[in-house]
Design an enzyme around this catalytic site. Sequence first.
Site, PDB file in Angstrom:
ATOM      1  N   ALA A 186       0.358   3.136   7.260  1.00 20.49           N
ATOM      2  CA  ALA A 186       0.509   4.573   7.521  1.00 20.49           C
ATOM      3  C   ALA A 186      -0.840   5.246   7.726  1.00 20.49           C
ATOM      4  O   ALA A 186      -0.899   6.401   8.147  1.00 20.49           O
ATOM      5  CB  ALA A 186       1.260   5.241   6.371  1.00 20.49           C
ATOM      6  N   ASN A 204       0.821  -1.215   0.000  1.00 23.43           N
ATOM      7  CA  ASN A 204       0.000   0.000   0.000  1.00 23.43           C
ATOM      8  C   ASN A 204       0.853   1.264   0.000  1.00 23.43           C
ATOM      9  O   ASN A 204       0.946   1.965  -1.012  1.00 23.43           O
ATOM     10  CB  ASN A 204      -0.934  -0.014   1.218  1.00 23.43           C
ATOM     11  CG  ASN A 204      -2.025   1.040   1.135  1.00 23.43           C
ATOM     12  OD1 ASN A 204      -1.823   2.125   0.606  1.00 23.43           O
ATOM     13  ND2 ASN A 204      -3.190   0.725   1.665  1.00 23.43           N
ATOM     14  N   ASP A 205       1.500   1.547   1.100  1.00 17.93           N
ATOM     15  CA  ASP A 205       2.201   2.821   1.253  1.00 17.93           C
ATOM     16  C   ASP A 205       3.381   2.975   0.296  1.00 17.93           C
ATOM     17  O   ASP A 205       3.689   4.088  -0.136  1.00 17.93           O
ATOM     18  CB  ASP A 205       2.684   2.976   2.698  1.00 17.93           C
ATOM     19  CG  ASP A 205       1.532   2.895   3.689  1.00 17.93           C
ATOM     20  OD1 ASP A 205       0.447   3.414   3.361  1.00 17.93           O
ATOM     21  OD2 ASP A 205       1.702   2.299   4.769  1.00 17.93           O
ATOM     22  N   VAL A 206       4.047   1.863  -0.057  1.00 21.95           N
ATOM     23  CA  VAL A 206       5.233   1.965  -0.919  1.00 21.95           C
ATOM     24  C   VAL A 206       4.862   2.135  -2.389  1.00 21.95           C
ATOM     25  O   VAL A 206       5.735   2.264  -3.243  1.00 21.95           O
ATOM     26  CB  VAL A 206       6.142   0.733  -0.754  1.00 21.95           C
ATOM     27  CG1 VAL A 206       6.647   0.643   0.671  1.00 21.95           C
ATOM     28  CG2 VAL A 206       5.442  -0.550  -1.178  1.00 21.95           C
TER      29      VAL A 206
END
Length: 468
Positions: free
Chosen positions: A435, A394-396
């Site tokens: 996050a 997700n965040d990356v």
Amino acid sequence: MIDPGPLTIGVYLVAAVTFILALKFLASPRTARTGNLLGAGGMALVVGWTFATTEGMLDHLWIVAVGGVVGSVIGVIGARRVPMTAMPQMVAIFNGAGGGAAAVVAVSEFLTATGGIPPDLLPVSFMIPTLLGAVIGGVSLTGSVVAFGKLQGFIAARPVTYPGSRVVAGLLLATLLAMVVALGFITNDTTLFLVFVGLALVAGVVLVMPIGGADMPVVISLLNAYTGIAVAATGFILGNYALLIAGTLVGASGGILTQLMCRAMNRSILNVLFGAFGTGGGSAVAGAAGEQDVRTISAEDAAVLMAYCKSVIIVPGYGMAVAQAQAPVRELMDLLLARGVDVEFAIHPVAGRMPGHMNVLLAEANVPYERLKEMDEINDDFAKADVALVIGANDVTNPAARTDKTSPIYGMPILNVDHAQNVIVLKRSMAAGFAGIDNPLYADPKTTMLFGDAKDTVQALVAGVKAA
């Protein structure tokens, strides 16, 4: 330090070489097993030699035997039963055990040295490593316990802060520094020393509680470096060169890894420690992903799209780890390669919950190492890829890191998934990542969502490719 004999120096030198080679071999999944065996063999050599050459050790043979049996049982159970998704927790516990052991040695040596309380101060050359071992080991112990709790879920993964928390942390660190000066140069008072150790244990909790779950991989790496430094200090205290070398290697490698991970997130270590970032994925911010308009795709259609394209880049993330989907992913890769599709894996430095998490999972499934590409190596290839298959990362993969200056991950280097011709995202739901922020990639017209457990959906893709 105690001056060992030449034979002992030779044993320490052999052990030091095995430790250095172990680090070298651990740099690649292909040779990691050999590296582990080398490191364990070197430490076994040192322990055995110390036991055989230290006066009075035979009188305590039962302690060594019981400790060896208990440790071996815990190690075997941990290696066989702890799932890959819980490896970060296990590493945190290992860090804490190492730091705690160093602190116990420091306390024991101090109490032994001050048993008669001579009128003169203990030598600074003894007190400084003793104090360092106690404070760093204590911080590593309780900090690792908190990190374990945040990853395991029985401590809130979000940053736990309160008004004036940074002031309290600053005052605590200043107090510890003042006590180091007092104990090292003014008095060897036992009560003051024990208070010092207690405050070090409190400091571990105070420093790690305000750090969010999204930063736990960096924290674990940093605590690993702390443990190494504490062990090196213990080597000074005991006059053991092997401990000194091993601790220095662990501390240096952990520090370098921490720096590399911070660079991968475009953040400083101070920002990680005091930035209170990362909600642990409990909820998303305004504009949450659950409110986005997204397109969905069936496993059959996604399989056909990949089966008849030229290139696929697979982006593994924590979702793959949770679902234990690495074996089906390997099968999907084999099927696509057999059809002439070029398949590569894009690995972000902080994907998952610990350094190298994705590499270990894919190596476990026997994915060829040459197909694992680091972010800098593969990012330009996304623009030429027909399909980017994102499995729980997700965040990356969040484009907000490039464009949204208000985002907490702004400036963090990400995988250029949105540059691919087509993006297929495998997720359980539209819940935010660790996050806790929105990912605009999911609303991109090129993106389609395939919802469900990653292992089930990848197996459905495998069946679809076979039928295509």
